[in-house]
Enzyme design. Structure first.
Site, short mmCIF file in Angstrom:
data_model
loop_
_atom_site.label_atom_id
_atom_site.label_comp_id
_atom_site.label_asym_id
_atom_site.label_seq_id
_atom_site.Cartn_x
_atom_site.Cartn_y
_atom_site.Cartn_z
CG PHE A 1 -1.80 -1.11 1.37
CD1 PHE A 1 -2.80 -1.31 0.44
CD2 PHE A 1 -1.68 -2.00 2.43
CE1 PHE A 1 -3.67 -2.39 0.55
CE2 PHE A 1 -2.55 -3.08 2.55
CZ PHE A 1 -3.54 -3.27 1.61
CG ASP B 1 0.05 -13.56 0.95
OD1 ASP B 1 0.73 -14.46 0.44
OD2 ASP B 1 0.22 -12.35 0.72
CG ASP C 1 1.00 -8.35 4.56
OD1 ASP C 1 -0.16 -8.43 4.14
OD2 ASP C 1 1.82 -7.51 4.17
P1 ADP Z 1 3.31 -5.85 2.35
O1 ADP Z 1 2.01 -5.26 2.78
O2 ADP Z 1 3.73 -5.44 0.99
O3 ADP Z 1 3.41 -7.33 2.48
P2 ADP Z 1 4.28 -4.59 4.67
O4 ADP Z 1 3.69 -3.26 4.39
O5 ADP Z 1 3.60 -5.40 5.72
O6 ADP Z 1 4.42 -5.36 3.33
O7 ADP Z 1 5.80 -4.43 5.09
C1 ADP Z 1 6.84 -4.11 4.21
C2 ADP Z 1 8.15 -4.19 4.96
O8 ADP Z 1 8.19 -3.23 6.02
C3 ADP Z 1 8.37 -5.54 5.66
O9 ADP Z 1 8.97 -6.48 4.83
C4 ADP Z 1 9.29 -5.15 6.81
O10 ADP Z 1 10.63 -5.07 6.38
C5 ADP Z 1 8.81 -3.75 7.18
N1 ADP Z 1 7.82 -3.82 8.28
C6 ADP Z 1 6.47 -3.93 8.17
N2 ADP Z 1 5.89 -3.97 9.39
C7 ADP Z 1 6.90 -3.89 10.30
C8 ADP Z 1 6.96 -3.91 11.75
N3 ADP Z 1 5.85 -4.02 12.49
N4 ADP Z 1 8.17 -3.82 12.33
C9 ADP Z 1 9.30 -3.73 11.60
N5 ADP Z 1 9.32 -3.71 10.24
C10 ADP Z 1 8.14 -3.79 9.59
#
Ligand code: ADP
Length: 350
Positions: A67, A189, A210
């Site tokens: 997003f 997923d 996620d």
């Molecule tokens: P997507 O929605 O594309 O699967 P996310 O938005 O959940 O990906 O996260 C993208 C990246 O951001 C993750 O791969 C991680 O490296 C980082 N990230 C996401 N959430 C966290 C969190 N709670 N703590 C630390 N890093 C995070």
């Protein structure tokens, strides 16, 4: 540091955000779901915790998501004590479609209903001008896939994981999945890229992070996907990619692939084969091969997840107890080192 729009100009209030204006909520949640309150066909979001924007300090970018971007931040928890907490801040890209913003908001709503040690903790939302920020617990170990890949590239093999560590990772995810199975949510997923680690130490916890594709299946036991969307074919069961059917048993299939990722140090499932070939192979009954770091008993668990008939696959509850037993067996093997008797004094018997 990132420059963020000041909240004073914000035209958005939490109560003004209505999901049904974005999309058909029933595509996501069934009205039978007792976790959500419905009013006139609309879901009420008044229980979503709002974190005042001034309590947040956002710093560097730590990742990019489907997003938008993810940042590291500090949140002041209680005003009198000013206790701070390291948080992750997920944003939705400016100018993204209403559907994307709705999906983002739905992920917040979904996460806010979960409470489990192996699901990333959702702390609340904060409002940015016409937009929303998701505040999550900070997971300093990063994602599981990157972590495993880094270990694989270590040429000296000094950081090799033990089977027990790998089983612990599987158990963490199985724990979260058992919880989701009980509350009748299909994740759709389950994969190493969607799991985050609390640290890089071996005693870390793995958490599912996620929930972009998660769907509630209360009242029907399965979710039928209509329309086309980018779907993770290599992690998908035959009934999911052929008929668009998703259930806790299709999550079990994906969990088997996740176990394979863990024991193969995050190799890509089915290697360089393209998605069409993968589908053909699966339909012919071919399955992923046994990774070298994995004993036959563990590979048997993966294979049980990949039974063609979903009914024949184990439930997460079954998987969890099976994995716990395997862990105990592995632990007792480690401790079964030969006893060394030490002669303490010259004439002592032993
Ligand atoms: P997507 O929605 O594309 O699967 P996310 O938005 O959940 O990906 O996260 C993208 C990246 O951001 C993750 O791969 C991680 O490296 C980082 N990230 C996401 N959430 C966290 C969190 N709670 N703590 C630390 N890093 C995070």
């Amino acid at each position: 540091p990132v420059k963020w729009t000041a909240l004073e100009n914000s035209e958005t209030t939490l109560s003004s955000i209505s999901l049904s204006t974005f999309c058909n909520i029933e595509e996501f949640l069934t009205k039978k779901n007792p976790n959500y309150e419905w009013y006139n066909g609309r879901i009420l979001n008044n229980k979503l915790i709002e974190i005042p924007r001034e309590k947040l300090t956002i710093s560097n970018k730590i990742g990019s998501g489907a997003f938008g971007e993810v940042y590291s931040g500090i949140m002041v928890q209680d005003f009198p004590t000013k206790k701070c907490r390291h948080v992750a801040v997920k944003s939705v890209l400016q100018g993204s479609s209403e559907k994307t913003r709705a999906d983002f908001f739905l992920e917040a709503l979904t996460l806010s209903k979960f409470s489990h040690k192996n699901i990333v903790e959702f702390l609340g939302v904060s409002l940015e001008k016409n937009s929303i920020l998701l505040i999550l617990e900070y997971m300093s170990g990063g994602d599981l896939k990157t972590y495993l890949k880094r270990l694989r590239s270590d040429v000296n093999n000094e950081t090799d994981l033990k089977a027990v560590d790998m089983l612990n990772m599987c158990i963490d995810v199985a724990n979260a999945c058992t919880y989701l199975e009980q509350i009748q949510f299909v994740h759709r997923d389950i994969a190493a890229r969607n799991c985050l680690l609390t640290s890089k130490q071996t005693d870390m916890l793995v958490k599912i992070a996620d929930f972009g594709l998660a769907r509630d299946i209360i009242g029907s036991n399965y979710y039928r996907k209509t329309g086309s969307a980018m779907l993770p074919v290599r992690w998908m069961s035959p009934e999911s990619f052929s008929e668009g059917m998703f259930s806790s048993k299709s999550d079990v299939w994906s969990f088997g692939v996740l176990m394979w990722e863990i024991f193969s140090y995050a190799q890509t499932p089915y290697g360089t084969d393209n998605n069409t070939t993968v589908v053909t192979l699966i339909l012919k009954g071919q399955r992923l091969q046994q990774p070298s770091a994995c004993k036959p008993a563990i590979y048997d668990v993966m294979c049980s997840c990949w039974k063609t008939d979903p009914v024949e696959r184990p439930s997460f509850q079954d998987l969890l107890s099976h994995l716990e037993t395997l862990k105990q067996i592995h632990q007792s093997e480690i401790h079964k080192t030969p006893k060394i008797y030490v002669r303490q004094k010259k004439y002592n018997t032993y």
